[in-house]
Scaffold this motif. Sequence first.
Motif, PDB file in Angstrom:
ATOM      1  N   ALA A 161      -5.006  15.427  -6.314  1.00  0.00           N
ATOM      2  CA  ALA A 161      -6.251  14.974  -6.712  1.00  0.00           C
ATOM      3  C   ALA A 161      -6.279  13.571  -5.857  1.00  0.00           C
ATOM      4  O   ALA A 161      -5.516  12.787  -6.021  1.00  0.00           O
ATOM      5  CB  ALA A 161      -6.738  14.713  -7.941  1.00  0.00           C
ATOM      6  N   ASN A 162      -7.167  13.502  -4.788  1.00  0.00           N
ATOM      7  CA  ASN A 162      -7.293  12.379  -4.125  1.00  0.00           C
ATOM      8  C   ASN A 162      -8.910  12.112  -3.716  1.00  0.00           C
ATOM      9  O   ASN A 162      -9.716  13.242  -3.889  1.00  0.00           O
ATOM     10  CB  ASN A 162      -6.600  12.319  -2.916  1.00  0.00           C
ATOM     11  N   LYS A 163      -9.265  11.103  -2.998  1.00  0.00           N
ATOM     12  CA  LYS A 163     -10.692  10.910  -2.604  1.00  0.00           C
ATOM     13  C   LYS A 163     -11.419  11.997  -2.131  1.00  0.00           C
ATOM     14  O   LYS A 163     -10.766  12.755  -1.115  1.00  0.00           O
ATOM     15  CB  LYS A 163     -10.577   9.624  -1.465  1.00  0.00           C
ATOM     16  N   ILE A 164     -12.608  12.423  -2.249  1.00  0.00           N
ATOM     17  CA  ILE A 164     -13.299  13.555  -1.908  1.00  0.00           C
ATOM     18  C   ILE A 164     -13.102  13.431  -0.421  1.00  0.00           C
ATOM     19  O   ILE A 164     -13.429  12.490   0.284  1.00  0.00           O
ATOM     20  CB  ILE A 164     -14.670  13.448  -2.457  1.00  0.00           C
TER      21      ILE A 164
ATOM     22  N   GLY B 167       0.849  -1.193   0.063  1.00  0.00           N
ATOM     23  CA  GLY B 167      -0.063   0.050  -0.079  1.00  0.00           C
ATOM     24  C   GLY B 167       0.882   1.347  -0.166  1.00  0.00           C
ATOM     25  O   GLY B 167       2.260   1.184  -0.018  1.00  0.00           O
ATOM     26  N   THR B 168       0.224   2.339  -0.031  1.00  0.00           N
ATOM     27  CA  THR B 168       0.839   3.601  -0.136  1.00  0.00           C
ATOM     28  C   THR B 168       0.699   4.253   1.346  1.00  0.00           C
ATOM     29  O   THR B 168       1.896   3.838   2.259  1.00  0.00           O
ATOM     30  CB  THR B 168       0.231   4.556  -1.292  1.00  0.00           C
ATOM     31  N   ALA B 169      -0.068   5.184   1.530  1.00  0.00           N
ATOM     32  CA  ALA B 169      -0.304   5.698   2.977  1.00  0.00           C
ATOM     33  C   ALA B 169      -0.208   4.515   4.091  1.00  0.00           C
ATOM     34  O   ALA B 169       0.356   4.639   5.054  1.00  0.00           O
ATOM     35  CB  ALA B 169      -1.371   6.772   3.155  1.00  0.00           C
TER      36      ALA B 169
END
Length: 345
Positions: A243-246, A165-167
């Motif tokens: 840009a990432n999840k709202i 995963g990333t974060a």
Amino acid sequence: MGHLQSIEWRDGILRLLDQTRLPAELVYLDCRTHREVAEAIGRLAVRGAPALGVAGAFALVLAAREARGTGEDVPHFVQKAAAELRATRPTAVNLGWALDRLLATVEKARPEEFEALLLAEAQSILEEERRAEAAIGRHGQALLADGDAVLTHCNTGSLATTGIGTALGVIRAAVEAGKRIHVCVDETRPLLQGARLTMTELLAEGIPATLICDNMAAYLMRRGQVTAVLVGADRIARNGDVANKIGTYGLAVLARYHGIPFYVVAPLSTPDPAIPCGEEIPIEERDPEEVRRIGGVLVAPAGAPVWNPAFDVTPVELITGIITEYGVARGEIGRILAGWYGRRN
Ligand code: MRU
């Protein structure tokens, strides 16, 4: 540590874990055509920027095989398939980036080599992403201290990628380095990727975590219960806007107000050098029903007018740093990423 695997290529079939069914059931989809993959992507059975790139790449391998039976020109068929796949999720650049890599392979190949070369390229994208996440984990974990409380949004774990995963990978790496980390998980309306997916991953690994509704983050920060915010990215513009999840932008504003570091975590398949700034990033708008319903149950009047952007843009000035496989970009984030991007891509 065993992670839930979202994507697997086995015996010529692309097997996807259907993430819409989590946490209730573990259901796998065996995709034999690119259309089946496109449909799975469209309804978020597979999702998360790096996973979308890998799924799209394998979908083109399936397309090359399908073309054989149609008598159509293989490159033409694969290009049409790529256009269909690209249109499914317009914001996550990793999808278009992976499709372009496979299309470049088609251009260079002889017809009898198409399938083998496309498969090799898809497999190398999968492996590169996995290795990038491991390196991201190493760089990122150094930023976390024993006892940190990390707020995260959406799902950025092995379900959204092909590795740790990333974060969430950074959090995993910090825990593996012996640090005690508490994770605060935003539920992430409308589709609840935080509640359904991130909590599933964290519970499976015994990493201490607390689920909150999205509107609780400000109060949690105010009480001093968040020491860092870590989120993923779906596309990073040339100037470093993300840009990432709202809901991500709101967290960045809150973090700045409360003096909390705000890190974006992403592989170098996520910057898009063709896009100068965040305003130019295409933002996917999804079915209003996703807002009117939770788990299929109406929570608003059936005819309620709805706005449902799937992503928002966080301006670079709110970002403390972007953690990549080459290190942590700080300060002149856009310029640093451009140099690293050139080295990987
Ligand atoms: O709509 P989704 O679930 O595909 O959105 C996912 C995200 O916004 C993630 O934060 C992003 O893709 C990074 S995943 C490593």
